[in-house]
Design an enzyme around this catalytic site. Structure first.
Site, PDB file in Angstrom:
ATOM      1  N   THR A   1     -40.760  -4.639 -28.711  1.00 49.41           N
ATOM      2  CA  THR A   1     -41.902  -5.339 -28.119  1.00 49.41           C
ATOM      3  C   THR A   1     -41.551  -5.988 -26.787  1.00 49.41           C
ATOM      4  OG1 THR A   1     -42.730  -5.816 -30.335  1.00 49.41           O
ATOM      5  CG2 THR A   1     -43.649  -7.112 -28.535  1.00 49.41           C
ATOM      6  N   GLU A   2     -42.494  -5.883 -25.836  1.00 50.78           N
ATOM      7  CA  GLU A   2     -42.334  -6.494 -24.513  1.00 50.78           C
ATOM      8  C   GLU A   2     -43.585  -7.296 -24.161  1.00 50.78           C
ATOM      9  OE1 GLU A   2     -41.209  -3.728 -21.511  1.00 50.78           O
ATOM     10  OE2 GLU A   2     -39.477  -2.975 -22.625  1.00 50.78           O
ATOM     11  N   PRO A   3     -43.514  -8.102 -23.092  1.00 52.40           N
ATOM     12  CA  PRO A   3     -44.672  -8.928 -22.717  1.00 52.40           C
ATOM     13  C   PRO A   3     -45.964  -8.142 -22.566  1.00 52.40           C
ATOM     14  CG  PRO A   3     -42.748  -9.625 -21.482  1.00 52.40           C
ATOM     15  CD  PRO A   3     -42.341  -8.387 -22.231  1.00 52.40           C
TER      16      PRO A   3
ATOM     17  N   ALA B   1     -46.243  -4.840 -23.654  1.00 54.90           N
ATOM     18  CA  ALA B   1     -46.139  -3.652 -24.495  1.00 54.90           C
ATOM     19  C   ALA B   1     -45.933  -4.063 -25.940  1.00 54.90           C
ATOM     20  CB  ALA B   1     -44.991  -2.761 -24.026  1.00 54.90           C
TER      21      ALA B   1
ATOM     22  N   PHE C   1     -40.573 -11.765 -28.650  1.00 57.27           N
ATOM     23  CA  PHE C   1     -40.836 -11.912 -30.088  1.00 57.27           C
ATOM     24  C   PHE C   1     -39.791 -11.161 -30.932  1.00 57.27           C
ATOM     25  CE2 PHE C   1     -45.528 -11.971 -28.655  1.00 57.27           C
ATOM     26  CZ  PHE C   1     -45.435 -13.305 -28.285  1.00 57.27           C
ATOM     27  N   ILE C   2     -38.539 -11.224 -30.509  1.00 60.68           N
ATOM     28  CA  ILE C   2     -37.495 -10.508 -31.229  1.00 60.68           C
ATOM     29  C   ILE C   2     -37.023 -11.347 -32.412  1.00 60.68           C
ATOM     30  CG2 ILE C   2     -35.244  -9.416 -31.088  1.00 60.68           C
ATOM     31  CD1 ILE C   2     -37.602  -8.089 -29.479  1.00 60.68           C
TER      32      ILE C   2
ATOM     33  N   GLN D   1     -64.403 -24.674 -64.374  1.00 61.28           N
ATOM     34  CA  GLN D   1     -64.548 -23.233 -64.236  1.00 61.28           C
ATOM     35  C   GLN D   1     -64.326 -22.759 -62.795  1.00 61.28           C
ATOM     36  OE1 GLN D   1     -68.419 -20.942 -64.641  1.00 61.28           O
ATOM     37  NE2 GLN D   1     -67.515 -20.508 -66.640  1.00 61.28           N
TER      38      GLN D   1
ATOM     39  N   GLN E   1     -56.558 -24.900 -51.105  1.00 62.14           N
ATOM     40  CA  GLN E   1     -57.859 -25.451 -51.511  1.00 62.14           C
ATOM     41  C   GLN E   1     -57.771 -26.123 -52.882  1.00 62.14           C
ATOM     42  OE1 GLN E   1     -60.265 -25.338 -49.354  1.00 62.14           O
ATOM     43  NE2 GLN E   1     -61.936 -26.224 -50.543  1.00 62.14           N
TER      44      GLN E   1
ATOM     45  N   GLU F   1     -44.862  -6.340 -37.505  1.00 63.20           N
ATOM     46  CA  GLU F   1     -44.633  -4.979 -38.026  1.00 63.20           C
ATOM     47  C   GLU F   1     -45.910  -4.141 -37.981  1.00 63.20           C
ATOM     48  OE1 GLU F   1     -41.617  -3.988 -39.046  1.00 63.20           O
ATOM     49  OE2 GLU F   1     -40.585  -5.895 -39.100  1.00 63.20           O
TER      50      GLU F   1
END
Length: 384
Positions: free
Chosen positions: A129-131, A133, A160-161, A283, A341, A368
């Protein structure tokens, strides 16, 4: 639950569960609060062979299969998503492409140090991954220019490695022929200590904060021709094959975190008393738990089916890994939200595990390959 596990797989599941409860769960909240890499746990994972489960013993692995790999990630993720992510990313993204596409010499040089069952083994990472790409890998700007001596000079940056800054060995993808788009990408195995490689600061993330994520910058990094992984310009195809296993890993993380959320929701609903009775007697709460358990069971069946198909080298395994990742990650996010919740205001407090699990699982539908990418893969296979 028994998903048709063999006797050996069931024993392995029991061992992983005990390890998770004794070694991982006690420090899970601390890892999150301090945003620190759990080095002490990783060394134990290495020692017991959990960082190379699915690789044959002859190349240094533990000799297990994808079902065992899935079990280990699920059990660790049930108590700590960071630990599950470490096993998943290291095994499938860092080590598997070297096993699948490497020469015998590359496996001995690069793979064995990653997967040998011993303390001090190395950590692997995956740089695609690249900025500009992400899904569109053809848009990447990292280039590897061939020199007269056959080596390559690599320049570019990755973002984001997962494991960035901690990993020792990177499988890095770069353009070797910019005129060919995806068909001009090649893969290289790179030592983090090589001159010209540096990492940016750790990203401040929403979840899984114990596993560092950062930029990786390559400035005139010389890579020997013997460290090209696979054939020149075949990197994109090999990257996509690698992501099949990565998606199975994320689906295992998903069912693990979802199970942890369900465990916490059931426990809290039995203990929390309102209007003179435990809230599980209402319930509305009981039906939420029934819904969570039913969808989780369906997700687990799909995930383990995908793992079994990987073990059999079924030609449809890739599609089923995408199905598992898509359904399990979306289901996990739904279950985590319902667990918060059910906890009410306490679910918003860091003292309660569901708050951490809710943050951790948000990335499962993103990394991924997003859920939308999985839909593309699934529909593409069905509509050929």
């Amino acid at each position: 639950m028994d998903f048709r596990l063999t006797k050996e797989e069931a024993l392995f599941q029991k061992m992983c569960r005990e390890f998770a409860l004794n070694e991982v769960e006690p420090i899970a909240a601390e890892i999150d609060a301090e945003e620190r890499y759990p080095e002490e746990t990783v060394q134990k994972l290495m020692k017991y062979g959990l960082m190379g489960i699915q690789f044959p013993k002859e190349v240094g692995g533990s000799g297990g299969n994808y079902v065992c790999y899935t079990i280990a990630i699920e059990e660790m993720s049930r108590v700590c998503a960071t630990t599950g992510a470490i096993i998943s990313a290291h095994g499938t993204l860092g080590a598997w492409p070297i096993y699948a596409f490497g020469t015998p010499e590359q496996k001995e040089k690069w793979l064995r140090p990653l997967i040998e069952p011993k303390e001090g083994a190395k950590i692997g990472a995956f740089g695609l991954t690249e900025p500009n790409a992400g899904t569109d890998s053809a848009a990447q700007q990292t280039v590897a220019v061939k020199q007269e001596d056959g080596s390559y000079i690599m320049n570019g940056s990755k973002v984001f490695i997962t494991g960035g800054g901690r990993a020792d060995t990177y499988v890095v993808f770069a353009m070797t022929d910019k005129t060919k788009g995806n068909k001009g990408i090649s893969a290289f195995v790179v030592d983090m200590k090589a001159p010209g490689i540096s990492c940016g600061k750790h990203e401040a993330k929403m979840g899984i904060v114990g596993y560092p994520t950062s930029d990786v910058v390559l400035e005139d990094v010389r890579v020997h021709k013997s460290d090209m992984l696979g054939k020149e310009n075949m990197g994109f195809i090999n990257a996509m094959k690698t992501l099949d296993g990565g998606r199975l890993g994320v689906s295992a993380q998903s069912i693990g975190v979802a199970q942890g959320c369900l465990d916490e929701a059931i426990k809290y609903s039995k203990e929390r008393v309102q209007f003179g009775k435990p809230i599980c007697k209402n319930q509305a709460i009981a039906f939420m738990i029934a819904d969570m358990a039913t969808k989780l069971t369906a997700a687990k069946e799909l995930v383990y089916l995908a793992a079994q198909m990987k073990d059999k080298n079924d030609p449809k395994a890739s599609m089923y890994c995408s199905m598992a990742k898509y359904y399990a990650s979306e289901t996990c996010n739904e279950i985590a939200a319902k667990a918060v919740q059910i906890h009410g205001g306490y679910g918003f407090i860091k003292e309660y595990p569901v708050e951490r699990k809710y943050r951790d699982c948000r990335v499962f539908t993103i990394y991924e390959g997003t859920s939308q990418v999985q839909q593309m893969v699934i529909s593409g296979n069905l509509l050929k």
